[in-house]
Design a protein around this motif. Structure first.
Motif, PDB file in Angstrom:
ATOM      1  N   ARG A   1      -2.370 -24.642  -4.182  1.00  0.00           N
ATOM      2  CA  ARG A   1      -2.735 -25.199  -5.050  1.00  0.00           C
ATOM      3  C   ARG A   1      -2.568 -26.514  -5.041  1.00  0.00           C
ATOM      4  N   ILE A   2      -2.236 -27.656  -5.663  1.00  0.00           N
ATOM      5  CA  ILE A   2      -1.136 -28.682  -5.743  1.00  0.00           C
ATOM      6  C   ILE A   2      -1.002 -29.371  -7.276  1.00  0.00           C
ATOM      7  N   ASP A   3      -0.564 -28.999  -8.107  1.00  0.00           N
ATOM      8  CA  ASP A   3      -0.708 -30.549  -9.127  1.00  0.00           C
ATOM      9  C   ASP A   3       0.600 -31.565  -9.939  1.00  0.00           C
ATOM     10  N   THR A   4       0.082 -31.870 -10.539  1.00  0.00           N
ATOM     11  CA  THR A   4       1.289 -32.774 -10.830  1.00  0.00           C
ATOM     12  C   THR A   4       1.153 -32.568 -12.711  1.00  0.00           C
ATOM     13  N   GLY A   5       2.338 -32.982 -13.129  1.00  0.00           N
ATOM     14  CA  GLY A   5       2.568 -32.141 -14.752  1.00  0.00           C
ATOM     15  C   GLY A   5       3.758 -32.218 -14.587  1.00  0.00           C
ATOM     16  N   ASP A   6       4.198 -32.416 -16.274  1.00  0.00           N
ATOM     17  CA  ASP A   6       5.687 -31.861 -16.718  1.00  0.00           C
ATOM     18  C   ASP A   6       6.119 -30.919 -16.687  1.00  0.00           C
ATOM     19  N   MET A   7       7.014 -29.760 -15.910  1.00  0.00           N
ATOM     20  CA  MET A   7       7.498 -28.974 -16.648  1.00  0.00           C
ATOM     21  C   MET A   7       7.929 -28.408 -17.790  1.00  0.00           C
ATOM     22  N   ARG A   8       7.951 -29.270 -18.586  1.00  0.00           N
ATOM     23  CA  ARG A   8       8.506 -28.917 -19.942  1.00  0.00           C
ATOM     24  C   ARG A   8       6.852 -28.888 -21.009  1.00  0.00           C
ATOM     25  N   HIS A   9       5.863 -28.992 -20.235  1.00  0.00           N
ATOM     26  CA  HIS A   9       4.404 -28.766 -20.743  1.00  0.00           C
ATOM     27  C   HIS A   9       3.317 -27.922 -19.227  1.00  0.00           C
ATOM     28  N   LEU A  10       3.738 -27.420 -19.292  1.00  0.00           N
ATOM     29  CA  LEU A  10       3.193 -26.781 -18.321  1.00  0.00           C
ATOM     30  C   LEU A  10       1.565 -26.671 -18.674  1.00  0.00           C
ATOM     31  N   PRO A  11       1.057 -27.198 -17.694  1.00  0.00           N
ATOM     32  CA  PRO A  11      -0.950 -27.451 -17.668  1.00  0.00           C
ATOM     33  C   PRO A  11      -1.353 -26.209 -17.820  1.00  0.00           C
ATOM     34  N   TYR A  12      -1.161 -24.775 -18.341  1.00  0.00           N
ATOM     35  CA  TYR A  12      -1.624 -23.757 -17.962  1.00  0.00           C
ATOM     36  C   TYR A  12      -1.360 -22.826 -19.258  1.00  0.00           C
ATOM     37  N   ALA A  13      -2.761 -22.360 -19.557  1.00  0.00           N
ATOM     38  CA  ALA A  13      -2.329 -20.766 -20.328  1.00  0.00           C
ATOM     39  C   ALA A  13      -1.420 -20.456 -20.354  1.00  0.00           C
ATOM     40  N   ASP A  14      -1.672 -19.433 -21.284  1.00  0.00           N
ATOM     41  CA  ASP A  14      -0.418 -18.185 -21.729  1.00  0.00           C
ATOM     42  C   ASP A  14      -0.954 -17.060 -20.657  1.00  0.00           C
ATOM     43  N   ALA A  15      -0.060 -16.634 -20.026  1.00  0.00           N
ATOM     44  CA  ALA A  15       0.174 -15.935 -19.453  1.00  0.00           C
ATOM     45  C   ALA A  15      -1.357 -15.440 -18.005  1.00  0.00           C
ATOM     46  N   SER A  16      -1.027 -17.042 -17.406  1.00  0.00           N
ATOM     47  CA  SER A  16      -1.588 -17.181 -16.225  1.00  0.00           C
ATOM     48  C   SER A  16      -1.422 -17.099 -14.788  1.00  0.00           C
ATOM     49  N   PHE A  17       0.170 -16.906 -15.087  1.00  0.00           N
ATOM     50  CA  PHE A  17       0.789 -16.749 -13.614  1.00  0.00           C
ATOM     51  C   PHE A  17       1.381 -14.734 -13.911  1.00  0.00           C
ATOM     52  N   ASP A  18       1.551 -13.932 -12.463  1.00  0.00           N
ATOM     53  CA  ASP A  18       1.660 -12.641 -12.222  1.00  0.00           C
ATOM     54  C   ASP A  18       3.326 -12.747 -11.369  1.00  0.00           C
ATOM     55  N   ALA A  19       3.721 -14.172 -11.161  1.00  0.00           N
ATOM     56  CA  ALA A  19       4.986 -14.701 -11.120  1.00  0.00           C
ATOM     57  C   ALA A  19       5.056 -16.309 -10.487  1.00  0.00           C
ATOM     58  N   ILE A  20       6.498 -16.441 -11.083  1.00  0.00           N
ATOM     59  CA  ILE A  20       7.220 -17.889 -11.369  1.00  0.00           C
ATOM     60  C   ILE A  20       8.718 -17.944 -10.915  1.00  0.00           C
ATOM     61  N   VAL A  21       8.475 -19.134 -10.027  1.00  0.00           N
ATOM     62  CA  VAL A  21       9.811 -19.255  -9.430  1.00  0.00           C
ATOM     63  C   VAL A  21      10.200 -21.202  -9.463  1.00  0.00           C
ATOM     64  N   SER A  22      11.398 -20.863  -9.108  1.00  0.00           N
ATOM     65  CA  SER A  22      11.689 -21.984  -9.107  1.00  0.00           C
ATOM     66  C   SER A  22      13.026 -22.496  -7.991  1.00  0.00           C
ATOM     67  N   SER A  23      13.460 -23.901  -7.447  1.00  0.00           N
ATOM     68  CA  SER A  23      13.869 -23.625  -7.098  1.00  0.00           C
ATOM     69  C   SER A  23      15.532 -25.582  -6.589  1.00  0.00           C
ATOM     70  N   LEU A  24      15.924 -25.810  -7.902  1.00  0.00           N
ATOM     71  CA  LEU A  24      16.975 -26.810  -7.835  1.00  0.00           C
ATOM     72  C   LEU A  24      16.199 -28.019  -8.159  1.00  0.00           C
ATOM     73  N   ALA A  25      15.382 -27.579  -9.672  1.00  0.00           N
ATOM     74  CA  ALA A  25      14.450 -28.645  -9.499  1.00  0.00           C
ATOM     75  C   ALA A  25      14.452 -28.600 -11.355  1.00  0.00           C
ATOM     76  N   ILE A  26      14.948 -27.392 -12.355  1.00  0.00           N
ATOM     77  CA  ILE A  26      15.071 -28.018 -13.735  1.00  0.00           C
ATOM     78  C   ILE A  26      16.539 -28.452 -13.867  1.00  0.00           C
ATOM     79  N   HIS A  27      17.019 -28.039 -13.439  1.00  0.00           N
ATOM     80  CA  HIS A  27      18.870 -28.767 -13.659  1.00  0.00           C
ATOM     81  C   HIS A  27      18.567 -30.630 -13.629  1.00  0.00           C
TER      82      HIS A  27
END
Length: 245
Positions: free
Chosen positions: A151-177
């Motif tokens: 699934r591909i979403d458009t959104g801002d990582m500072r305000h993730l458009p998901y409910a609390d405790a939605s994911f079993d694993a979360i990853v990020s690569s060369l993005a937050i900086h």
């Protein structure tokens, strides 16, 4: 390990997903500026000391352009695969890739999720990755044969458009900086902790600010460890791994 884990680049050459070059403007600047400085240093009109400085700087810029390109095309794929392996996915998880770009990390996760789903979120900045667009990521997912579990979403990582405790694993690569301020980066990492399920795992790869990521995750109650530098990417990177109690 469930699913096909041979890696994205294992597909046929004519149908291989393409993930672009990280920081393309910077790489292009190095690739142009380096040779120009080397050529300019050959003219007799400059003082010897200035010519030497130009030759040294030009060589460094050329080397950085080459290393950053090789990192994007080869080194990152190998580091990413090991990073996904470290999550020990069983195949039915919900995984989020924050700042997914053209999907290298996203699709490596999806290949390991025959009964789960990998969600990618991005704002699609081409400054941070060449050809970055939701359509390019969707096309890569189709080429990799995992579009049905992505699934591909458009959104801002500072305000993730998901409910609390939605994911079993979360990853990020060369993005937050890429976020402009320390406050923004802290907010993004807090959001990652918020949408992670109890018992869930997180892995954040970056070349700077990783000590801050580790600190914020600890403050959110996760058990955290930060890797040694990984030199197969350039600039070299660290991976912050955590588990939510």
């Amino acid at each position: 390990m469930p699913g096909n884990t041979q890696g994205i680049e294992g597909n046929h050459a004519n149908s291989r997903p393409r993930f672009g070059i990280d920081a393309p403007g910077l790489v292009l600047g190095f690739a142009i500026g380096g040779p120009l400085l080397l050529l300019a240093s050959l003219f007799d009109g400059f003082a010897p000391a200035l010519s030497l400085t130009m030759r040294y700087t030009g060589s460094v810029l050329c080397a950085e352009a080459i290393l950053m390109t090789l990192s994007s095309l080869y080194g990152k794929q190998r580091v990413i695969r090991r990073m996904i392996d470290s999550l020990q996915l069983h195949g039915g998880e919900q995984v989020l890739d924050v700042g997914c770009g053209r999907g290298l990390l996203l699709l490596e996760a999806a290949r390991r999720l025959p009964c789960g789903r990998a969600t990618g979120l991005d704002l699609w900045s081409t400054r941070d990755q060449s050809g970055n667009a939701a359509a390019a990521t969707q096309h890569n997912a189709e080429l990799a044969g995992v579009a049905d579990r992505v699934r591909i979403d458009t959104g801002d990582m500072r305000h993730l458009p998901y409910a609390d405790a939605s994911f079993d694993a979360i990853v990020s690569s060369l993005a937050i900086h890429n976020l402009p301020t320390e406050t923004d980066r802290e907010q993004a990492v807090r959001e990652i902790a918020r949408v992670l399920k109890p018992g869930g795992r997180v892995a954040l790869l970056d070349f700077r600010h990783t000590a801050l990521y580790a600190q914020v995750l600890r403050e959110a109650g996760l058990d955290v460890r930060r890797s040694w530098p990984e030199f197969r990417m350039f600039p070299w990177v660290w991976i912050v791994r955590g588990r939510k109690p």
